[in-house]
Design an enzyme around this catalytic site. Structure first.
Site: not given
Length: 260
Positions: A27, A29-30, A79, A105, A157, A170, A172, A174
């Site tokens: 991840g 690229s941003r 991925v 990431n 996070s 989300y 769960a 992280k």
């Protein structure tokens, strides 16, 4: 013979603390990932910028790194898919010869209250955020064990620690990353490999910028430092862990004091 470095030479040496190391940033690229990729390159690492669909954004990051005199390449891979993640690592090894640093990431959100959360919403987030770190790490772990060096850095996070309304999927994913980090750190501690997680709070990214201003103000009012974090502050934590050989199994909280 004693060699004396002047201040500029010493600074240049320190600035290239990751010279000779090869890093993959999924991840990359941003947002946070692109900043991490650029900062790793500034420190001398050869960087693989992984992207799924944002080729133009990845090319921009690649161009910026090359303009600074760094070495980088971009590889497309979803991925969340085991075979594509394995190919990402294989392509990196073919291009640069090895992998020293893996920054997991890549991540997405599909926020819904639980009663409205579909199976698709659940599975997409778990696959991209959590399953992906198994996919990539399983490909690098044996080479890292053989070379007796590795830095695995997982982007978790604050939501994985404290939870978040409408974010059971989300949270769960992280939280699972944190458990993965601690267990793998135990298995690899004697082999020159460190495994750590970074838990960002609310960071000023494109995603956060889209939050309505009133909601953003309410959010910031709860942060003891009274501001959003910067992507560079997350990259600083990555550089710190990439350069440290005695920290493993830890969660580095970069959240302005919001969760302690």
């Amino acid at each position: 013979m004693t060699i004396i470095l002047n201040d500029s030479a010493l600074q240049q040496s320190e600035n290239k603390s990751l010279a000779g190391k090869v890093a993959i940033v999924t991840g990359g690229s941003r947002g946070i990932g692109s900043t991490i990729a650029k900062e790793l390159a500034k420190k001398g690492a050869q960087v693989v910028i992984n992207y799924n669909s944002a080729k133009e954004a990845a090319d921009e990051v690649l161009f910026e790194i090359e303009q600074l005199g760094g070495s980088a390449v971009s590889f497309q891979a979803n991925v969340a898919n085991f075979d594509e993640a394995q190919s990402l690592v294989e392509n990196t090894q073919n291009y640069y010869g090895k992998v020293d640093i893996l920054v997991n990431n890549a991540g997405i959100t599909r926020d819904r209250t639980f009663r409205k959360l579909s199976e698709k919403d659940w599975n997409e987030v778990i696959n991209v955020n959590l399953n992906s770190i198994y996919h990539t790490t399983s490909a690098v772990i044996n080479p890292m064990l053989e070379q007796k060096f590795g830095r695995i850095i997982n982007m978790s996070s604050i939501i994985g620690q404290a939870g978040g309304f409408g974010q059971t999927n989300y949270s769960a994913s992280k939280a699972g990353m944190i458990g993965f980090t601690k267990s793998l750190a135990l298995e690899t501690a004697r082999s020159g490999i460190t495994v750590n997680a970074i838990c960002p709070g609310y960071i000023e990214t494109e995603m956060v910028k889209e939050i309505p201003e009133k909601v953003k103000e309410q959010l910031i009012s709860k942060i003891p430092m009274q501001r959003l974090g910067q992507t560079s502050e997350i990259a600083d934590a990555v550089l710190f862990l990439a350069n440290n050989s005695y920290i493993t199994g830890q969660c580095i909280n970069v959240n302005g004091g919001l969760y302690m």
